[in-house]
Design a protein around this motif. Structure first.
Motif, PDB file in Angstrom:
ATOM      1  N   LEU A   1       7.923 -10.327 -18.061  1.00 39.76           N
ATOM      2  CA  LEU A   1       6.811 -11.236 -17.809  1.00 39.76           C
ATOM      3  C   LEU A   1       7.304 -12.640 -17.510  1.00 39.76           C
ATOM      4  O   LEU A   1       8.196 -13.157 -18.189  1.00 39.76           O
ATOM      5  N   THR A   2       6.705 -13.259 -16.511  1.00 42.04           N
ATOM      6  CA  THR A   2       6.853 -14.694 -16.336  1.00 42.04           C
ATOM      7  C   THR A   2       5.902 -15.390 -17.307  1.00 42.04           C
ATOM      8  O   THR A   2       5.082 -14.741 -17.973  1.00 42.04           O
ATOM      9  N   SER A   3       5.977 -16.700 -17.376  1.00 41.12           N
ATOM     10  CA  SER A   3       5.081 -17.423 -18.289  1.00 41.12           C
ATOM     11  C   SER A   3       3.620 -17.197 -17.914  1.00 41.12           C
ATOM     12  O   SER A   3       2.765 -17.020 -18.787  1.00 41.12           O
ATOM     13  N   ARG A   4       3.299 -17.175 -16.606  1.00 40.04           N
ATOM     14  CA  ARG A   4       1.905 -16.953 -16.200  1.00 40.04           C
ATOM     15  C   ARG A   4       1.465 -15.528 -16.505  1.00 40.04           C
ATOM     16  O   ARG A   4       0.310 -15.297 -16.855  1.00 40.04           O
ATOM     17  N   ASP A   5       2.386 -14.559 -16.366  1.00 40.70           N
ATOM     18  CA  ASP A   5       2.044 -13.177 -16.710  1.00 40.70           C
ATOM     19  C   ASP A   5       1.739 -13.049 -18.196  1.00 40.70           C
ATOM     20  O   ASP A   5       0.798 -12.352 -18.594  1.00 40.70           O
ATOM     21  N   ALA A   6       2.566 -13.712 -19.027  1.00 41.97           N
ATOM     22  CA  ALA A   6       2.356 -13.636 -20.470  1.00 41.97           C
ATOM     23  C   ALA A   6       0.996 -14.198 -20.852  1.00 41.97           C
ATOM     24  O   ALA A   6       0.276 -13.619 -21.682  1.00 41.97           O
TER      25      ALA A   6
ATOM     26  N   THR B   1       8.470  -7.488 -25.088  1.00 39.91           N
ATOM     27  CA  THR B   1       8.379  -8.208 -23.824  1.00 39.91           C
ATOM     28  C   THR B   1       9.638  -9.029 -23.608  1.00 39.91           C
ATOM     29  O   THR B   1      10.304  -9.452 -24.566  1.00 39.91           O
ATOM     30  N   GLU B   2       9.941  -9.263 -22.352  1.00 40.38           N
ATOM     31  CA  GLU B   2      11.073 -10.108 -21.968  1.00 40.38           C
ATOM     32  C   GLU B   2      10.556 -11.197 -21.047  1.00 40.38           C
ATOM     33  O   GLU B   2       9.911 -10.916 -20.033  1.00 40.38           O
ATOM     34  N   LEU B   3      10.832 -12.447 -21.402  1.00 42.74           N
ATOM     35  CA  LEU B   3      10.402 -13.575 -20.578  1.00 42.74           C
ATOM     36  C   LEU B   3      11.418 -13.796 -19.461  1.00 42.74           C
ATOM     37  O   LEU B   3      12.609 -13.957 -19.714  1.00 42.74           O
ATOM     38  N   ILE B   4      10.962 -13.778 -18.226  1.00 44.97           N
ATOM     39  CA  ILE B   4      11.830 -13.970 -17.076  1.00 44.97           C
ATOM     40  C   ILE B   4      11.305 -15.127 -16.239  1.00 44.97           C
ATOM     41  O   ILE B   4      10.140 -15.529 -16.358  1.00 44.97           O
ATOM     42  N   ASP B   5      12.161 -15.670 -15.381  1.00 42.86           N
ATOM     43  CA  ASP B   5      11.734 -16.752 -14.500  1.00 42.86           C
ATOM     44  C   ASP B   5      11.283 -16.186 -13.161  1.00 42.86           C
ATOM     45  O   ASP B   5      11.358 -14.982 -12.910  1.00 42.86           O
ATOM     46  N   ASP B   6      10.825 -17.064 -12.277  1.00 45.31           N
ATOM     47  CA  ASP B   6      10.293 -16.611 -10.995  1.00 45.31           C
ATOM     48  C   ASP B   6      11.365 -16.008 -10.103  1.00 45.31           C
ATOM     49  O   ASP B   6      11.058 -15.140  -9.275  1.00 45.31           O
TER      50      ASP B   6
ATOM     51  N   TRP C   1      14.913 -24.364 -12.521  1.00 50.46           N
ATOM     52  CA  TRP C   1      14.567 -25.456 -13.436  1.00 50.46           C
ATOM     53  C   TRP C   1      15.719 -25.727 -14.393  1.00 50.46           C
ATOM     54  O   TRP C   1      16.279 -24.798 -14.971  1.00 50.46           O
ATOM     55  N   GLU C   2      16.084 -26.988 -14.517  1.00 56.58           N
ATOM     56  CA  GLU C   2      17.081 -27.420 -15.483  1.00 56.58           C
ATOM     57  C   GLU C   2      16.470 -28.523 -16.332  1.00 56.58           C
ATOM     58  O   GLU C   2      16.044 -29.555 -15.808  1.00 56.58           O
TER      59      GLU C   2
END
Length: 726
Positions: free
Chosen positions: A209-214, A71-76, A580-581
């Motif tokens: 996947l975004t965080s909510r998808d994960a 899986t790869e974590l991506i942002d919105d 987000w920073e």
């Protein structure tokens, strides 16, 4: 059995949570998490030496998924881009099932980009609420049938009184008009359900996947794999969750998939009255409805007396604060006539605090959003006060970043004139307006070249540059067609720029992307201020953030090119989704959003720009809303409509009082920000207050209340233009 630690902000919930987690960690494996990354960072900093594992919930979910797939974590921002690709068949009318059954004249589809942005935001909420495409479509169709089969009384006096005059025409809908809106709503629901499934079948199933998808995928996996659930429980025998009021339904279901419906072995700390993310999917009602032991803390340990009085007043909480709080510490209010005057006042206040012995890191300027706070940062930087911004900041829109991207664009595509102008007029080259004007002009004796540059012809054929594009400025800079009209100094600087670009072109073939950027910046960027100044430090911090983004991009994409990164950066500049920073360094005044201040406290807090439209923000509903009981609620009326809004949307606003609920959430957010202060609080705004009809005016409410310990300086301040030299 689960345990809930409740109480208002500042009552010691996080301290009690950490104490219990530390005790439990001596006996078994313990997970400490939070619904907010900023809150978890604050917990981690306070628990040095603890044996507990501090990890964000979506990273725990990724660990669960890692055993089954890559899986790869991506942002919105990236996810929305992938969603647009998944939706291309719709926009290209390639989904044949819709060509005959669905009228393409559905709400929002006339503006495809806006439609897809609204659709993606809806899907984010559906994922947070753990609603599948099938359940979404079924409830949307059922809700539409129930509403239009027996519509409410659209002429009810209370409904008419609540609705603005400009929107009352939407309620003048006969049976034929309602039937037309019903068909449009069914078409909209079918298209959105198809888009939702397409998003899940392509980016999500492919492992992006975004965080909510994960979290959603991991919950599904745990519910169907008992062995995986046991293995994960062995790794995290107990869990301690801070800021539990911000948990979404999806996050709650993930915890229940791991620790059963009763959340056995889970301790949650939170305050339902401090929830600020209800319109983003937070469900404190469901979280705190889980049965378990209740531990209520009511002693205020942080807020000064005047701040506590003001917080209770704004929330309408009965009772007086304990007299043990220091009544000498006050709350200061200030309203300026202009925004510039307000920024100057805030800057002077910060310098006063620093000169009185306050530490940079213990001063926080908290905004509802930091997406448009540059005027306040500049006012401090002009006075040599070091600052850093954290929260929902789009890094790629910062002036320092645009200046850094400009020479990279000049290397890749010298005909991007918006960036080329930044290079020419920037402090490194510093060409005058007259020189820039000359470079933008056609030579008086223009003559076609006898031989064209073959590389240019090849680039034009490859489609990199549009032959019809105006190339005058780029050619004048590259070829020197206008050099005779320039001063000797300008000519010399342009020759140096051309020579540097030739060197960069050679370096581009040999250096990886991050090193190439360092080389270009070293040649083309000038320091923003004297060495050691606040302005120079802020520039270096911003460039470091940009370089980290570039290195991350290069690590994710094998053989990443400058062109690919610049394209991604431009997409992020234009994106409508939250960036987000979060990186912060010691030695600077914090300029943070509410979410970046979650779980933290500071000696001195300043809440600027407290006016309707900024804090609180205006309630601006999307093009279409969704309700499990009413189904889809389209805002815009389309086709042969007699009104701009649909009747169902107007009725929904009245029935749910959505605007009032949104404003209550903004009020809770404001009080939450107030309670970040340990010693002093300043609240400021500019210009005249509104009547407070569409959105409350918190500063005006505090000024009118004349609360004890509160000082209003609105008519007692004159700018001092002090410069900080510490």
């Amino acid at each position: 059995m689960s345990t809930f630690i409740t109480g208002a902000a500042g009552c010691g919930k996080s301290t009690e949570l950490l104490r219990r987690a530390d005790e439990a960690a001596r006996q078994s494996s313990v997970l400490v998490t939070s619904s907010s990354g900023a809150s978890l960072d604050a917990l981690r900093a306070r628990a040095a030496g603890s044996r507990a594992v501090f990890r964000e919930l979506h990273l725990v979910a990724l660990d669960v998924l890692a055993a089954h797939s890559d899986t790869e974590l991506i942002d919105d921002v990236r996810a929305a881009q992938l969603f647009e690709r998944a939706a291309e068949p719709l926009l290209g009318l390639e989904w044949t099932e819709f060509l005959e059954e669905v009228d393409p004249e559905v709400p929002g589809l006339r503006a495809p980009e806006r439609f897809l942005d609204a659709a993606y935001r809806l899907f984010c909420k559906l994922r947070d609420a753990a609603i599948s495409p099938e359940r979404f479509l079924e409830s949307a169709l059922r809700g539409a049938t129930q509403f239009y089969a027996k519509p409410p009384n659209l002429a009810h006096p209370e409904l008419l009184y609540y609705t603005k005059d400009s929107h009352r025409s939407s309620l003048d809908a006969d049976a034929a008009e309602l039937q037309r809106q019903y068909r449009r709503e069914l078409d909209l629901a079918k298209i959105l359900a198809k888009l939702y499934r397409s998003y899940l079948e392509h980016p999500v199933r492919e492992g992006c996947l975004t965080s909510r998808d994960a979290i959603a995928e991991a919950a599904t996996l745990l519910n169907g794999d008992a062995a995986l659930k046991r293995a994960t429980r062995e790794r995290y025998a107990q869990a301690f969750v801070d800021d539990a009021q911000e948990l979404t339904t999806g996050e709650l279901q993930f915890l229940q998939a791991l620790y059963d419906e009763t959340l056995e072995g889970v301790t949650l700390a939170g305050d339902p009255d401090s929830c600020t993310g209800a319109f983003r999917g937070a469900r404190p009602d469901r979280v705190f409805a889980v049965s378990g032991e209740r531990v209520n803390l009511d002693a205020q340990l942080r807020s000064p007396y005047a701040v506590d009085v003001a917080a209770r007043h704004l929330l309408g909480t009965p009772g007086a604060p304990p007299v043990s709080l220091d009544p000498a510490v006050g709350l200061t209010l200030f309203r300026a006539t202009t925004r510039r005057a307000e920024t100057q006042f805030v800057a002077e206040r910060v310098i006063e605090l620093l000169q009185s012995g306050a530490v940079h890191d213990e001063i926080a300027i908290v905004f509802r959003s930091v997406s448009n706070v540059r005027a306040y940062a500049d006012a401090l930087l002009e006075r040599n006060v070091r600052v850093q911004i954290a929260g929902d900041l789009n890094l790629f829109t910062e002036p320092e970043v645009l200046d850094a991207l400009a020479p990279l664009w000049f290397l890749h595509d010298p005909f991007r004139h918006d960036y080329l102008l930044r290079v020419l007029s920037g402090p490194a080259l510093a060409l005058s307006d007259a020189s820039v004007y000359a470079l933008c002009s056609e030579p008086p004796d223009a003559q076609a070249l006898l031989f064209d540059d073959p590389t240019t012809e090849q680039q034009a054929r490859s489609g990199r540059w549009d032959p019809k594009r105006d190339l005058r400025l780029g050619w004048n800079v590259l070829r020197g067609d206008q050099d005779p009209r320039l001063s000797a100094t300008a000519q010399e600087r342009l020759r140096e720029l051309r020579a540097k670009r030739e060197a960069w072109l050679l370096a581009q073939c040999a250096l990886p992307l991050p090193e190439l950027a360092r080389t270009v910046w070293g040649d083309a960027l000038a320091a923003a201020g004297p060495p050691g100044s606040a302005r120079a430090a802020y520039q270096q911090q911003t460039l470091t953030r940009l370089h980290e983004r570039m290195a991350e991009f290069a690590s994710r994409h094998t053989g990443a090119t400058l062109a690919a990164f610049l394209e991604d950066a431009q997409h992020r500049i234009e994106s409508a989704f939250e960036a987000w920073e979060c990186t912060e360094h010691a030695g600077a005044v914090r300029i943070v959003s509410i979410d970046a201040a979650r779980g933290r406290e500071f000696d001195h807090v300043i809440l600027p720009n407290v006016r309707a439209g900024a804090f609180p923000r205006w309630y601006a509903p999307d093009a279409f809303l969704y309700s499990p009981s009413l189904g889809m609620i389209a805002k815009e009326n389309v086709g042969e409509a007699r009104a701009a809004r649909t009747a169902k949307f107007t009725y929904y606003m009245f029935r749910t009082k959505a605007r009032e609920a949104y404003n209550r959430g903004e009020r809770r957010a404001f009080v939450y920000a107030m309670r970040r202060a340990r010693r002093s609080l300043l609240v400021t705004a500019s210009e005249r207050a509104t009547r407070g009809v569409s959105a409350p005016e918190f500063l005006a409410e505090l000024q009118a209340a004349r609360l004890p310990g509160t000082v209003d300086l609105s008519d007692r301040w004159h700018p001092a233009r002090t410069t900080y030299s510490g």
